[in-house]
Design an enzyme around this catalytic site. Sequence first.
Site, mmCIF file in Angstrom:
data_model
loop_
_atom_site.group_PDB
_atom_site.id
_atom_site.type_symbol
_atom_site.label_atom_id
_atom_site.label_comp_id
_atom_site.label_asym_id
_atom_site.label_seq_id
_atom_site.Cartn_x
_atom_site.Cartn_y
_atom_site.Cartn_z
ATOM 1 N N LYS A 22 0.888 -0.879 0.100
ATOM 2 C CA LYS A 22 0.106 -0.160 -0.087
ATOM 3 C C LYS A 22 0.890 1.264 -0.099
ATOM 4 O O LYS A 22 0.504 2.250 -0.780
ATOM 5 C CB LYS A 22 -0.983 0.101 1.291
ATOM 6 C CG LYS A 22 -1.500 1.549 1.510
ATOM 7 C CD LYS A 22 -2.155 1.480 2.889
ATOM 8 C CE LYS A 22 -2.692 2.910 3.069
ATOM 9 N NZ LYS A 22 -1.446 3.420 4.056
ATOM 10 N N ASN A 23 1.877 1.432 0.988
ATOM 11 C CA ASN A 23 2.594 2.516 1.218
ATOM 12 C C ASN A 23 3.424 3.146 -0.209
ATOM 13 O O ASN A 23 3.872 4.168 -0.318
ATOM 14 C CB ASN A 23 3.285 2.688 2.461
ATOM 15 C CG ASN A 23 2.210 2.936 3.513
ATOM 16 O OD1 ASN A 23 1.293 3.178 3.317
ATOM 17 N ND2 ASN A 23 2.744 2.799 4.849
ATOM 18 N N CYS A 117 -5.555 8.488 8.713
ATOM 19 C CA CYS A 117 -5.892 8.012 10.025
ATOM 20 C C CYS A 117 -5.407 9.141 11.084
ATOM 21 O O CYS A 117 -4.533 9.785 11.046
ATOM 22 C CB CYS A 117 -4.972 6.590 10.288
ATOM 23 S SG CYS A 117 -5.446 5.412 9.336
ATOM 24 N N ARG A 122 -0.605 15.323 12.897
ATOM 25 C CA ARG A 122 0.355 15.094 11.856
ATOM 26 C C ARG A 122 0.754 15.986 10.892
ATOM 27 O O ARG A 122 0.085 16.258 9.982
ATOM 28 C CB ARG A 122 -0.310 13.831 10.946
ATOM 29 C CG ARG A 122 -0.855 12.448 12.015
ATOM 30 C CD ARG A 122 -1.271 11.340 10.898
ATOM 31 N NE ARG A 122 -0.317 10.807 10.468
ATOM 32 C CZ ARG A 122 -0.904 9.651 9.403
ATOM 33 N NH1 ARG A 122 -2.250 9.443 9.492
ATOM 34 N NH2 ARG A 122 0.036 8.918 8.659
ATOM 35 N N ASP A 307 3.271 0.775 12.148
ATOM 36 C CA ASP A 307 2.131 0.114 11.627
ATOM 37 C C ASP A 307 1.829 -1.279 11.994
ATOM 38 O O ASP A 307 0.765 -1.717 11.675
ATOM 39 C CB ASP A 307 2.296 0.477 10.080
ATOM 40 C CG ASP A 307 1.829 1.613 9.446
ATOM 41 O OD1 ASP A 307 1.582 2.702 10.208
ATOM 42 O OD2 ASP A 307 1.770 1.849 8.355
ATOM 43 N N ARG A 399 -9.301 0.300 3.455
ATOM 44 C CA ARG A 399 -8.223 1.325 2.784
ATOM 45 C C ARG A 399 -7.107 0.739 2.666
ATOM 46 O O ARG A 399 -6.016 1.187 1.666
ATOM 47 C CB ARG A 399 -8.039 2.601 4.006
ATOM 48 C CG ARG A 399 -9.262 3.400 3.718
ATOM 49 C CD ARG A 399 -8.697 4.784 4.681
ATOM 50 N NE ARG A 399 -7.338 4.815 4.534
ATOM 51 C CZ ARG A 399 -6.161 5.414 5.236
ATOM 52 N NH1 ARG A 399 -6.838 5.536 6.446
ATOM 53 N NH2 ARG A 399 -5.126 5.554 5.065
HETATM 54 C C1 UD1 Z 1 3.560 7.133 6.541
HETATM 55 C C2 UD1 Z 1 2.371 6.199 6.234
HETATM 56 C C3 UD1 Z 1 1.845 5.626 7.349
HETATM 57 C C4 UD1 Z 1 2.927 5.051 8.352
HETATM 58 C C5 UD1 Z 1 3.932 6.080 8.662
HETATM 59 C C6 UD1 Z 1 5.216 5.503 9.509
HETATM 60 C C7 UD1 Z 1 1.386 6.601 4.028
HETATM 61 C C8 UD1 Z 1 0.349 7.432 3.139
HETATM 62 N N1 UD1 Z 1 1.471 6.769 5.486
HETATM 63 O O1 UD1 Z 1 2.683 8.247 7.314
HETATM 64 O O2 UD1 Z 1 0.969 4.496 7.020
HETATM 65 O O3 UD1 Z 1 2.215 4.921 9.644
HETATM 66 O O4 UD1 Z 1 4.431 6.595 7.460
HETATM 67 O O5 UD1 Z 1 5.441 4.427 8.736
HETATM 68 O O6 UD1 Z 1 2.370 6.143 3.383
HETATM 69 N N2 UD1 Z 1 6.305 14.581 10.797
HETATM 70 C C9 UD1 Z 1 6.465 15.688 11.239
HETATM 71 N N3 UD1 Z 1 6.595 16.493 10.054
HETATM 72 C C10 UD1 Z 1 6.190 16.180 8.722
HETATM 73 C C11 UD1 Z 1 6.187 14.639 8.499
HETATM 74 C C12 UD1 Z 1 6.066 13.896 9.614
HETATM 75 O O7 UD1 Z 1 6.589 16.088 12.464
HETATM 76 O O8 UD1 Z 1 6.201 16.945 7.988
HETATM 77 C C13 UD1 Z 1 6.153 13.406 12.015
HETATM 78 C C14 UD1 Z 1 4.866 12.490 11.998
HETATM 79 O O9 UD1 Z 1 3.947 13.347 12.748
HETATM 80 C C15 UD1 Z 1 5.486 11.292 12.771
HETATM 81 C C16 UD1 Z 1 6.682 11.229 12.161
HETATM 82 O O10 UD1 Z 1 7.206 12.238 11.862
HETATM 83 O O11 UD1 Z 1 5.567 11.839 14.198
HETATM 84 C C17 UD1 Z 1 6.972 10.156 11.212
HETATM 85 O O12 UD1 Z 1 6.019 10.544 10.083
HETATM 86 P P1 UD1 Z 1 6.077 9.848 8.500
HETATM 87 O O13 UD1 Z 1 6.925 8.878 8.506
HETATM 88 O O14 UD1 Z 1 5.998 11.065 7.714
HETATM 89 O O15 UD1 Z 1 4.513 9.196 8.440
HETATM 90 P P2 UD1 Z 1 3.375 9.684 7.515
HETATM 91 O O16 UD1 Z 1 3.661 10.233 6.226
HETATM 92 O O17 UD1 Z 1 2.429 10.479 8.427
#
Ligand code: UD1
Length: 433
Positions: A22-23, A117, A122, A307, A399
């Site tokens: 998925k990701n 989610c 986030r 996850d 999803r």
């Molecule tokens: C993606 C995945 C999600 C998975 C996660 C961690 C998709 C669509 N989603 O989510 O399924 O749970 O990776 O493997 O692929 N953060 C910030 N600022 C940012 C971006 C992230 O502070 O601009 C923080 C987030 O809040 C979190 C951490 O960094 O605490 C990691 O986030 P990230 O790896 O970016 O995950 P997601 O993109 O939210």
Amino acid sequence: MEKYVINGGHPLKGEVEISGAKNAAVAIIPAALTVNGICRLENIPQISDVDMLLTILRHLGAKVRMINPSAVEIDCRQVSLRDSPYDLMRKIRASYYLIGAMLARFGKAKTTMPGGCNFGVRPIDQHIKGLTAIGADLDVRNGFVFADARGGRMSGGRVYLDKVSVGATMNIMIAAVLANGKTVIENAAREPHIVDLANFLNSMGADVRGAGTDCIKVNGVERLHGGTYTIIPDQIEAGTYMIAAAATQGEVLIKNVIPKHLECISAKLRETGTEVSESGDSVLVRGASKMNHISLKTLPYPGFPTDMQPQMSVLLCLADGTSVITEGIYDNRFKYVNELRRMGACIEVDGRVAIIEGGHRLTGAPVAACDLRAGAAMVIAGLCAQGRTEIEDIHYIERGYQDMVGKLRNLGADIRIVEYPDMEAAEESLEIG
Ligand code: UD1
């Protein structure tokens, strides 16, 4: 409205085929916007997030043709920013990849803030920081993200991510492929889907190096051509079936996986006493009748994936003694614990730490899926609980898991989808009437 009804207590036995990741798919499909040709993507998972992204591309003018249920041809030669479907973009997290893809392709982007989610706040500040560093001006207002490449084309540049972010790493990679210069991303995430995105882009003519390490270099090229690409198997779907096999004391051969991607999960399962053996592109999981308690912390890859955290909590409810799970990625990823408590789980949560008193048999109850992986955890809980479990809000599960019910039924689970009345809708129609 539909819910899952599970009669628990049947050990899972047999073989299950894992679908595409998925990701990886939710990044590669938006990234197809950067390709001036026809991309044929194989091993795409049949899940609602993928359907939504393909619909969004159609709105932007892409020709999308399903070759078979897991292969699609995407032709983005005639795309434009005209008809962006903001209502759809708002529903999924991965719509943030459209910012990078639109910037690369059109030199500008307008999207909604991403949905997905709810694990607490986030933010997308690292996406914004990175895209700004490689040549865009971004502005977030009224729930929309507006972005413009300075001079009409991304320029490239150096980015140091303050947090290891999967989303930001991939978004910057996508935005950089057609830039007029070189991009360096430091403190990059290293998840398997990051390597998969890089391999996809390179197979279409991009020049991305270092994916899978914490420093990724992208040399911008003039244009990407079409081609065929096969998406990797889903690490988290595979891990979910591994835990389901262990939790039901079953024996399941999980096929079409990359065992290396599962090592972080296999290692923790082995600590519980579960047998995990790898051969070629499959893993065999044999559940133990008595499991040990363990401690774990979720971390960026190659650490234990966030996850897989809810599914692992369920397993540890069944282990002897007290287990501790520390959530290292998100602030608020234990909301599902309230649902598990309805089934007899003894879990205390203090901030990012959950203390699980194991050794209690779970009992069936009506529960809800509060997000995608929490929903998968509820299914595992239902499979090993005594009695009947009903899970509402299964749209979250759909999803990200292709045909979970069919796959589990093949393994001997007593699970089915049942229609039930939507009381809110019924009340609304009574009021209107
Ligand atoms: C993606 C995945 C999600 C998975 C996660 C961690 C998709 C669509 N989603 O989510 O399924 O749970 O990776 O493997 O692929 N953060 C910030 N600022 C940012 C971006 C992230 O502070 O601009 C923080 C987030 O809040 C979190 C951490 O960094 O605490 C990691 O986030 P990230 O790896 O970016 O995950 P997601 O993109 O939210």
